[in-house]
Design a protein around this motif. Structure first.
Motif, short mmCIF file in Angstrom:
data_model
loop_
_atom_site.label_atom_id
_atom_site.label_comp_id
_atom_site.label_asym_id
_atom_site.label_seq_id
_atom_site.Cartn_x
_atom_site.Cartn_y
_atom_site.Cartn_z
N SER A 121 0.84 -1.19 0.00
CA SER A 121 0.00 0.00 0.00
C SER A 121 0.88 1.24 0.00
CB SER A 121 -0.92 0.01 1.23
OG SER A 121 -1.76 1.14 1.22
N GLU B 85 -8.38 -1.07 -11.38
CA GLU B 85 -7.16 -1.85 -11.24
C GLU B 85 -6.17 -1.42 -12.32
OE1 GLU B 85 -7.13 -5.98 -10.52
OE2 GLU B 85 -9.17 -6.04 -9.73
N GLY C 237 -1.95 -1.83 -13.76
CA GLY C 237 -0.77 -2.67 -13.75
C GLY C 237 0.47 -1.88 -13.37
N SER D 179 1.16 -3.39 -9.33
CA SER D 179 -0.24 -3.61 -9.71
C SER D 179 -1.12 -3.50 -8.49
CB SER D 179 -0.40 -4.98 -10.36
OG SER D 179 0.39 -5.08 -11.53
N GLY D 180 -2.27 -2.85 -8.65
CA GLY D 180 -3.15 -2.69 -7.50
C GLY D 180 -4.44 -1.97 -7.86
N VAL D 181 -5.16 -1.58 -6.81
CA VAL D 181 -6.44 -0.91 -6.96
C VAL D 181 -6.29 0.53 -6.49
CG1 VAL D 181 -8.87 -0.90 -6.25
CG2 VAL D 181 -7.67 -3.07 -6.58
N LEU E 195 -2.81 3.58 -3.61
CA LEU E 195 -2.73 2.37 -4.44
C LEU E 195 -2.52 1.18 -3.51
CD1 LEU E 195 -2.60 1.09 -7.29
CD2 LEU E 195 -0.11 1.41 -7.19
N ASP E 196 -3.43 0.22 -3.59
CA ASP E 196 -3.37 -0.95 -2.71
C ASP E 196 -3.33 -2.23 -3.53
OD1 ASP E 196 -3.65 0.63 -0.35
OD2 ASP E 196 -5.81 0.77 -0.74
N ASP E 197 -2.43 -3.12 -3.15
CA ASP E 197 -2.39 -4.45 -3.75
C ASP E 197 -3.33 -5.33 -2.93
OD1 ASP E 197 -1.92 -6.92 -4.79
OD2 ASP E 197 0.24 -6.94 -4.41
N SER F 274 -4.70 -8.29 -4.03
CA SER F 274 -4.76 -9.68 -4.45
C SER F 274 -4.78 -10.60 -3.24
CB SER F 274 -3.57 -10.00 -5.35
OG SER F 274 -2.34 -9.75 -4.67
N ARG G 19 -11.33 -9.31 -4.69
CA ARG G 19 -11.19 -7.96 -4.12
C ARG G 19 -12.36 -7.62 -3.20
NH1 ARG G 19 -7.52 -9.58 -6.84
NH2 ARG G 19 -6.14 -8.33 -8.15
#
Length: 405
Positions: free
Chosen positions: A73, A94, A96, A177-179, A200-202, A204, A267
Protein backbone atom coordinates in the motif's frame (compact mmCIF):
# COMPACT_ATOMS: atom_id res chain seq x y z
CA UNK A 1 -63.64 -11.75 80.03
CA UNK A 2 -65.21 -11.69 76.58
CA UNK A 3 -61.80 -11.00 74.95
CA UNK A 4 -60.24 -13.90 76.86
CA UNK A 5 -62.82 -16.32 75.49
CA UNK A 6 -62.12 -15.11 71.93
CA UNK A 7 -58.41 -15.74 72.37
CA UNK A 8 -59.06 -19.27 73.64
CA UNK A 9 -61.34 -20.01 70.65
CA UNK A 10 -58.73 -18.73 68.18
CA UNK A 11 -56.02 -20.86 69.75
CA UNK A 12 -58.23 -23.93 69.53
CA UNK A 13 -58.96 -23.29 65.85
CA UNK A 14 -55.22 -22.86 65.12
CA UNK A 15 -54.46 -26.14 66.87
CA UNK A 16 -57.12 -27.95 64.83
CA UNK A 17 -55.78 -26.46 61.58
CA UNK A 18 -52.20 -27.49 62.41
CA UNK A 19 -53.27 -31.01 63.24
CA UNK A 20 -55.25 -31.30 60.03
CA UNK A 21 -52.29 -30.14 57.92
CA UNK A 22 -49.99 -32.64 59.66
CA UNK A 23 -52.43 -35.49 58.94
CA UNK A 24 -52.69 -34.39 55.28
CA UNK A 25 -48.90 -34.30 54.82
CA UNK A 26 -48.58 -37.74 56.39
CA UNK A 27 -51.19 -39.08 53.99
CA UNK A 28 -49.44 -37.53 50.97
CA UNK A 29 -46.07 -38.99 52.00
CA UNK A 30 -47.54 -42.48 52.49
CA UNK A 31 -49.23 -42.28 49.09
CA UNK A 32 -45.94 -41.25 47.45
CA UNK A 33 -44.05 -44.06 49.15
CA UNK A 34 -46.59 -46.62 47.94
CA UNK A 35 -46.72 -45.27 44.37
CA UNK A 36 -50.00 -43.34 44.75
CA UNK A 37 -52.01 -46.17 46.25
CA UNK A 38 -50.33 -48.92 44.25
CA UNK A 39 -48.80 -51.93 45.84
CA UNK A 40 -45.62 -51.03 47.80
CA UNK A 41 -43.95 -54.08 46.36
CA UNK A 42 -43.58 -52.39 42.93
CA UNK A 43 -40.45 -50.13 42.84
CA UNK A 44 -40.84 -46.53 41.72
CA UNK A 45 -39.33 -45.75 38.25
CA UNK A 46 -38.81 -42.52 36.31
CA UNK A 47 -39.24 -42.22 32.56
CA UNK A 48 -36.19 -40.58 30.99
CA UNK A 49 -34.41 -39.99 27.70
CA UNK A 50 -30.74 -40.86 27.38
CA UNK A 51 -27.75 -40.35 25.10
CA UNK A 52 -24.60 -42.36 24.55
CA UNK A 53 -21.26 -40.80 25.47
CA UNK A 54 -19.10 -40.55 22.33
CA UNK A 55 -15.46 -40.10 21.44
CA UNK A 56 -14.92 -37.07 19.21
CA UNK A 57 -12.14 -34.92 17.88
CA UNK A 58 -11.86 -31.91 20.20
CA UNK A 59 -10.37 -28.83 18.62
CA UNK A 60 -9.01 -26.09 20.86
CA UNK A 61 -9.36 -22.66 19.31
CA UNK A 62 -8.66 -19.06 20.21
CA UNK A 63 -10.64 -16.04 19.02
CA UNK A 64 -9.28 -12.62 18.13
CA UNK A 65 -10.25 -9.44 16.32
CA UNK A 66 -8.13 -7.58 13.79
CA UNK A 67 -8.02 -5.15 10.90
CA UNK A 68 -7.25 -5.81 7.25
CA UNK A 69 -4.27 -4.21 5.54
CA UNK A 70 -3.13 -4.43 1.93
CA UNK A 71 -0.30 -6.69 0.86
CA UNK A 72 1.31 -3.51 -0.49
CA UNK A 73 0.00 0.00 0.00
CA UNK A 74 1.38 3.42 -0.98
CA UNK A 75 0.31 7.04 -1.33
CA UNK A 76 0.78 8.17 -4.93
CA UNK A 77 2.81 11.41 -4.93
CA UNK A 78 4.65 13.14 -7.80
CA UNK A 79 8.46 13.24 -7.85
CA UNK A 80 8.46 16.87 -8.99
CA UNK A 81 6.32 19.96 -8.69
CA UNK A 82 4.22 21.45 -11.42
CA UNK A 83 0.78 21.59 -12.99
CA UNK A 84 -1.22 18.46 -13.75
CA UNK A 85 -1.91 18.17 -17.48
CA UNK A 86 -3.05 14.52 -17.47
CA UNK A 87 -4.82 12.53 -14.73
CA UNK A 88 -5.71 8.85 -15.21
CA UNK A 89 -6.97 8.01 -11.72
CA UNK A 90 -10.35 6.31 -11.52
CA UNK A 91 -11.43 5.22 -8.02
CA UNK A 92 -11.61 1.43 -7.72
CA UNK A 93 -9.84 0.83 -11.03
CA UNK A 94 -7.16 -1.85 -11.24
CA UNK A 95 -3.91 -0.77 -12.83
CA UNK A 96 -0.77 -2.67 -13.75
CA UNK A 97 2.78 -1.97 -12.71
CA UNK A 98 4.18 1.00 -14.65
CA UNK A 99 0.79 2.33 -15.74
CA UNK A 100 0.72 6.14 -16.27
CA UNK A 101 -1.41 7.72 -13.55
CA UNK A 102 -0.63 11.42 -14.12
CA UNK A 103 1.61 13.81 -16.08
CA UNK A 104 2.93 17.25 -15.15
CA UNK A 105 3.68 20.07 -17.59
CA UNK A 106 7.11 19.23 -19.04
CA UNK A 107 7.95 21.76 -21.77
CA UNK A 108 11.02 23.11 -19.98
CA UNK A 109 12.33 19.65 -19.07
CA UNK A 110 11.76 18.41 -22.61
CA UNK A 111 13.71 21.36 -24.05
CA UNK A 112 16.52 20.83 -21.54
CA UNK A 113 16.74 17.18 -22.58
CA UNK A 114 16.89 18.07 -26.28
CA UNK A 115 19.65 20.58 -25.59
CA UNK A 116 21.65 18.03 -23.61
CA UNK A 117 21.21 15.40 -26.33
CA UNK A 118 22.37 17.85 -28.99
CA UNK A 119 25.47 18.69 -26.97
CA UNK A 120 26.18 14.98 -26.51
CA UNK A 121 25.90 14.43 -30.25
CA UNK A 122 28.43 17.21 -30.86
CA UNK A 123 30.79 15.71 -28.27
CA UNK A 124 30.46 12.27 -29.88
CA UNK A 125 31.42 13.71 -33.29
CA UNK A 126 34.38 15.57 -31.84
CA UNK A 127 35.60 12.45 -30.06
CA UNK A 128 35.26 10.41 -33.23
CA UNK A 129 37.38 12.96 -35.24
CA UNK A 130 40.03 13.00 -32.53
CA UNK A 131 40.26 9.22 -32.51
CA UNK A 132 40.61 9.17 -36.31
CA UNK A 133 43.40 11.74 -36.26
CA UNK A 134 45.10 9.89 -33.44
CA UNK A 135 45.13 6.65 -35.42
CA UNK A 136 46.59 8.45 -38.47
CA UNK A 137 49.47 9.73 -36.30
CA UNK A 138 48.58 13.33 -37.05
CA UNK A 139 50.69 15.72 -35.04
CA UNK A 140 47.79 18.09 -34.50
CA UNK A 141 46.14 15.82 -31.89
CA UNK A 142 47.97 15.05 -28.70
CA UNK A 143 47.11 12.52 -26.03
CA UNK A 144 46.14 15.29 -23.64
CA UNK A 145 43.74 16.75 -26.19
CA UNK A 146 42.13 13.34 -26.73
CA UNK A 147 41.65 12.86 -22.99
CA UNK A 148 40.03 16.28 -22.70
CA UNK A 149 37.59 15.47 -25.50
CA UNK A 150 36.68 12.20 -23.82
CA UNK A 151 36.07 14.02 -20.53
CA UNK A 152 33.82 16.59 -22.21
CA UNK A 153 31.90 13.79 -23.85
CA UNK A 154 31.36 12.09 -20.45
CA UNK A 155 30.10 15.36 -18.96
CA UNK A 156 27.65 15.75 -21.83
CA UNK A 157 26.39 12.16 -21.35
CA UNK A 158 25.81 12.83 -17.65
CA UNK A 159 23.87 15.97 -18.51
CA UNK A 160 21.66 13.93 -20.84
CA UNK A 161 20.95 11.36 -18.12
CA UNK A 162 20.12 14.11 -15.64
CA UNK A 163 17.81 15.90 -18.06
CA UNK A 164 16.10 12.63 -19.03
CA UNK A 165 15.49 11.75 -15.38
CA UNK A 166 13.96 15.16 -14.69
CA UNK A 167 11.78 14.74 -17.76
CA UNK A 168 10.66 11.25 -16.70
CA UNK A 169 9.87 12.52 -13.20
CA UNK A 170 7.12 14.61 -14.76
CA UNK A 171 5.21 11.34 -15.34
CA UNK A 172 3.65 9.54 -12.36
CA UNK A 173 3.52 5.74 -12.75
CA UNK A 174 2.12 2.93 -10.62
CA UNK A 175 4.94 1.23 -8.67
CA UNK A 176 3.06 -2.09 -8.61
CA UNK A 177 -0.24 -3.61 -9.71
CA UNK A 178 -3.15 -2.69 -7.50
CA UNK A 179 -6.44 -0.91 -6.96
CA UNK A 180 -6.67 2.88 -6.97
CA UNK A 181 -8.43 4.80 -4.23
CA UNK A 182 -10.37 8.06 -4.51
CA UNK A 183 -8.34 10.78 -6.19
CA UNK A 184 -7.61 13.83 -4.06
CA UNK A 185 -6.73 16.38 -6.75
CA UNK A 186 -8.22 17.56 -10.02
CA UNK A 187 -6.78 18.07 -13.46
CA UNK A 188 -4.95 21.40 -13.73
CA UNK A 189 -4.06 21.60 -10.04
CA UNK A 190 -0.53 22.59 -9.06
CA UNK A 191 1.13 19.90 -6.97
CA UNK A 192 4.47 19.25 -5.31
CA UNK A 193 6.30 16.25 -3.87
CA UNK A 194 4.12 16.24 -0.74
CA UNK A 195 0.77 16.21 -2.55
CA UNK A 196 -1.06 12.86 -2.37
CA UNK A 197 -2.84 12.20 -5.65
CA UNK A 198 -4.50 8.92 -4.54
CA UNK A 199 -3.76 5.64 -2.80
CA UNK A 200 -2.73 2.37 -4.44
CA UNK A 201 -3.37 -0.95 -2.71
CA UNK A 202 -2.39 -4.45 -3.75
CA UNK A 203 -5.54 -6.37 -2.76
CA UNK A 204 -4.76 -9.68 -4.45
CA UNK A 205 -4.20 -10.81 -0.85
CA UNK A 206 -4.90 -9.00 2.38
CA UNK A 207 -3.14 -9.24 5.70
CA UNK A 208 -5.02 -9.16 9.00
CA UNK A 209 -3.13 -7.87 12.00
CA UNK A 210 -4.39 -8.85 15.44
CA UNK A 211 -3.20 -9.43 19.01
CA UNK A 212 -3.26 -12.55 21.17
CA UNK A 213 -2.57 -13.05 24.89
CA UNK A 214 0.88 -14.18 25.91
CA UNK A 215 -0.58 -17.41 27.33
CA UNK A 216 -0.80 -18.86 23.79
CA UNK A 217 2.51 -17.51 22.47
CA UNK A 218 4.10 -20.94 22.17
CA UNK A 219 1.10 -22.33 20.26
CA UNK A 220 1.12 -19.81 17.40
CA UNK A 221 3.41 -20.41 14.42
CA UNK A 222 3.72 -19.54 10.75
CA UNK A 223 1.51 -21.55 8.44
CA UNK A 224 -1.23 -22.01 11.05
CA UNK A 225 -4.75 -22.02 9.61
CA UNK A 226 -6.94 -18.96 10.28
CA UNK A 227 -10.65 -18.51 9.60
CA UNK A 228 -11.85 -14.90 9.37
CA UNK A 229 -15.37 -13.48 9.21
CA UNK A 230 -16.81 -10.00 8.84
CA UNK A 231 -20.17 -8.42 9.54
CA UNK A 232 -20.20 -7.24 5.92
CA UNK A 233 -20.10 -10.86 4.68
CA UNK A 234 -22.17 -12.74 7.25
CA UNK A 235 -22.43 -15.91 5.14
CA UNK A 236 -18.79 -16.12 4.11
CA UNK A 237 -15.62 -17.34 5.82
CA UNK A 238 -12.19 -16.25 4.59
CA UNK A 239 -9.51 -18.88 5.17
CA UNK A 240 -5.82 -17.97 5.36
CA UNK A 241 -2.60 -18.71 7.22
CA UNK A 242 -0.38 -17.02 9.79
CA UNK A 243 2.59 -15.35 8.06
CA UNK A 244 4.28 -13.46 10.90
CA UNK A 245 4.49 -13.65 14.70
CA UNK A 246 6.00 -10.73 16.58
CA UNK A 247 9.12 -11.48 18.60
CA UNK A 248 7.99 -9.20 21.45
CA UNK A 249 5.18 -9.26 24.00
CA UNK A 250 3.81 -5.86 24.98
CA UNK A 251 4.61 -5.30 28.65
CA UNK A 252 1.45 -3.25 29.23
CA UNK A 253 -1.20 -5.39 27.53
CA UNK A 254 0.65 -8.74 27.85
CA UNK A 255 -0.24 -9.47 24.24
CA UNK A 256 1.74 -10.01 21.05
CA UNK A 257 0.99 -9.12 17.44
CA UNK A 258 0.26 -11.66 14.71
CA UNK A 259 -0.33 -11.23 10.98
CA UNK A 260 -2.36 -13.61 8.85
CA UNK A 261 -2.64 -13.55 5.06
CA UNK A 262 -5.95 -14.25 3.32
CA UNK A 263 -6.49 -14.67 -0.47
CA UNK A 264 -8.68 -11.94 -1.93
CA UNK A 265 -8.95 -12.75 -5.62
CA UNK A 266 -12.36 -11.10 -6.00
CA UNK A 267 -11.19 -7.96 -4.12
CA UNK A 268 -14.06 -8.37 -1.64
CA UNK A 269 -12.01 -7.27 1.37
CA UNK A 270 -10.87 -3.63 1.49
CA UNK A 271 -8.18 -2.10 3.67
CA UNK A 272 -9.17 -1.27 7.26
CA UNK A 273 -12.10 -3.69 7.66
CA UNK A 274 -12.82 -5.12 11.12
CA UNK A 275 -12.50 -8.93 11.16
CA UNK A 276 -13.14 -11.70 13.67
CA UNK A 277 -10.61 -14.51 13.58
CA UNK A 278 -10.66 -18.10 14.73
CA UNK A 279 -7.34 -19.94 15.10
CA UNK A 280 -7.06 -23.66 15.57
CA UNK A 281 -4.48 -24.42 18.25
CA UNK A 282 -4.58 -28.20 18.69
CA UNK A 283 -6.89 -31.20 18.49
CA UNK A 284 -7.26 -34.36 20.52
CA UNK A 285 -9.73 -37.18 21.21
CA UNK A 286 -12.20 -36.76 24.06
CA UNK A 287 -15.53 -38.01 25.41
CA UNK A 288 -18.56 -35.75 24.92
CA UNK A 289 -22.22 -35.78 26.01
CA UNK A 290 -25.10 -33.36 25.45
CA UNK A 291 -25.03 -30.36 27.79
CA UNK A 292 -28.45 -31.20 29.20
CA UNK A 293 -26.99 -34.36 30.76
CA UNK A 294 -24.87 -32.25 33.14
CA UNK A 295 -26.23 -31.16 36.51
CA UNK A 296 -24.58 -29.22 39.32
CA UNK A 297 -25.22 -29.56 43.05
CA UNK A 298 -23.19 -27.73 45.65
CA UNK A 299 -20.84 -26.51 42.94
CA UNK A 300 -19.99 -30.10 41.91
CA UNK A 301 -20.97 -31.27 38.39
CA UNK A 302 -22.36 -34.77 37.90
CA UNK A 303 -24.33 -36.94 35.47
CA UNK A 304 -26.64 -39.92 35.86
CA UNK A 305 -25.52 -43.08 34.06
CA UNK A 306 -28.08 -45.83 33.43
CA UNK A 307 -26.70 -49.16 34.67
CA UNK A 308 -28.95 -52.27 34.73
CA UNK A 309 -32.08 -50.13 34.68
CA UNK A 310 -31.00 -47.91 37.56
CA UNK A 311 -29.56 -44.39 37.77
CA UNK A 312 -25.96 -44.20 38.94
CA UNK A 313 -24.84 -40.73 39.96
CA UNK A 314 -21.29 -40.02 38.71
CA UNK A 315 -19.28 -36.90 39.67
CA UNK A 316 -17.44 -35.68 36.58
CA UNK A 317 -14.74 -33.27 35.48
CA UNK A 318 -15.68 -31.16 32.47
CA UNK A 319 -13.63 -29.62 29.66
CA UNK A 320 -14.47 -27.91 26.38
CA UNK A 321 -18.02 -26.79 25.71
CA UNK A 322 -19.44 -26.04 22.26
CA UNK A 323 -22.71 -26.22 20.29
CA UNK A 324 -24.71 -28.10 22.92
CA UNK A 325 -21.96 -30.61 23.71
CA UNK A 326 -19.60 -30.75 26.66
CA UNK A 327 -16.40 -32.70 27.15
CA UNK A 328 -16.22 -35.09 30.11
CA UNK A 329 -12.58 -35.35 31.12
CA UNK A 330 -13.12 -37.83 33.94
CA UNK A 331 -16.04 -39.76 35.40
CA UNK A 332 -17.54 -41.74 32.50
CA UNK A 333 -16.37 -43.80 29.53
CA UNK A 334 -17.30 -43.86 25.88
CA UNK A 335 -20.53 -45.79 25.33
CA UNK A 336 -21.99 -44.99 28.76
CA UNK A 337 -25.71 -44.18 28.65
CA UNK A 338 -26.35 -40.85 30.38
CA UNK A 339 -29.71 -39.30 31.28
CA UNK A 340 -30.55 -36.17 29.27
CA UNK A 341 -34.30 -35.62 29.85
CA UNK A 342 -36.16 -36.09 33.13
CA UNK A 343 -32.99 -35.61 35.15
CA UNK A 344 -34.81 -33.48 37.76
CA UNK A 345 -36.89 -36.47 38.86
CA UNK A 346 -34.05 -39.01 38.93
CA UNK A 347 -32.52 -40.14 42.22
CA UNK A 348 -29.29 -42.02 42.74
CA UNK A 349 -29.99 -45.77 42.69
CA UNK A 350 -33.61 -45.33 41.61
CA UNK A 351 -35.07 -47.28 38.72
CA UNK A 352 -35.47 -45.59 35.32
CA UNK A 353 -37.42 -46.39 32.20
CA UNK A 354 -35.63 -45.28 29.03
CA UNK A 355 -38.02 -43.78 26.53
CA UNK A 356 -35.45 -42.99 23.84
CA UNK A 357 -31.68 -43.18 23.45
CA UNK A 358 -29.78 -40.93 21.05
CA UNK A 359 -26.17 -40.06 20.33
CA UNK A 360 -24.78 -36.51 20.70
CA UNK A 361 -24.49 -36.18 16.92
CA UNK A 362 -28.29 -36.57 16.49
CA UNK A 363 -29.22 -33.96 19.08
CA UNK A 364 -30.70 -30.85 17.37
CA UNK A 365 -28.78 -28.61 19.77
CA UNK A 366 -25.40 -30.24 19.17
CA UNK A 367 -24.74 -29.78 15.49
CA UNK A 368 -21.14 -28.76 14.93
CA UNK A 369 -20.46 -25.94 12.44
CA UNK A 370 -19.74 -26.94 8.88
CA UNK A 371 -16.06 -27.03 7.97
CA UNK A 372 -14.31 -26.39 4.67
CA UNK A 373 -13.47 -29.60 2.83
CA UNK A 374 -9.76 -29.29 3.52
CA UNK A 375 -10.25 -28.68 7.24
CA UNK A 376 -12.81 -31.45 7.59
CA UNK A 377 -10.47 -33.96 5.97
CA UNK A 378 -7.72 -32.92 8.34
CA UNK A 379 -9.82 -33.40 11.49
CA UNK A 380 -11.89 -36.50 10.72
CA UNK A 381 -11.07 -39.73 12.52
CA UNK A 382 -12.80 -43.16 12.20
CA UNK A 383 -14.47 -42.92 15.61
CA UNK A 384 -15.25 -39.21 15.55
CA UNK A 385 -18.69 -38.02 14.46
CA UNK A 386 -17.49 -34.43 14.07
CA UNK A 387 -15.15 -31.88 15.62
CA UNK A 388 -16.01 -30.22 18.90
CA UNK A 389 -14.41 -26.81 19.09
CA UNK A 390 -13.83 -24.24 21.78
CA UNK A 391 -13.72 -20.61 20.63
CA UNK A 392 -13.87 -19.03 24.03
CA UNK A 393 -10.11 -18.89 24.44
CA UNK A 394 -7.06 -21.03 24.72
CA UNK A 395 -7.98 -22.40 28.15
CA UNK A 396 -10.68 -24.85 29.19
CA UNK A 397 -14.15 -23.34 29.49
CA UNK A 398 -15.56 -23.06 33.05
CA UNK A 399 -18.04 -25.69 34.24
CA UNK A 400 -21.71 -24.82 33.78
CA UNK A 401 -24.91 -26.80 34.16
CA UNK A 402 -28.37 -26.90 35.73
CA UNK A 403 -28.71 -26.79 39.48
CA UNK A 404 -30.66 -29.38 41.36
CA UNK A 405 -33.02 -28.39 44.12
Amino acid sequence: MYIGRQIVVLMALAALAGGGYTLYQDHVNRAADTGGGRSPSRPRTTTVETALAETRTLVERVEAVGTTRALQSVDIVPLAEGRLVELNIEPGAEVGEGAVLARLDSEIEESTLEEAEALLTERDSRLARSNTLMRSNASTVSTATLEQVRSERAVAAAAVNRARRRFEDRTVRAPFSGVLGIRRVDLGARVDTSTVLATLDDLSKVEIEFSLPETVYGQIHEGQRVAATSAAFADRTFTGTVVAVDSRVDSASRAFRVRARVPNADRALPVGMFMRLDLELADRQGIVVPEEALAVEGGEPFVFVVVDGKADRRPVETGLRRNGLIEIVDGIAAGDEVVTRGIQSVRDGAGVTVLKTVGPQTSPQSKAPALPATEQAATETPQAAGPLTDTGGATTAPTRGRSRS
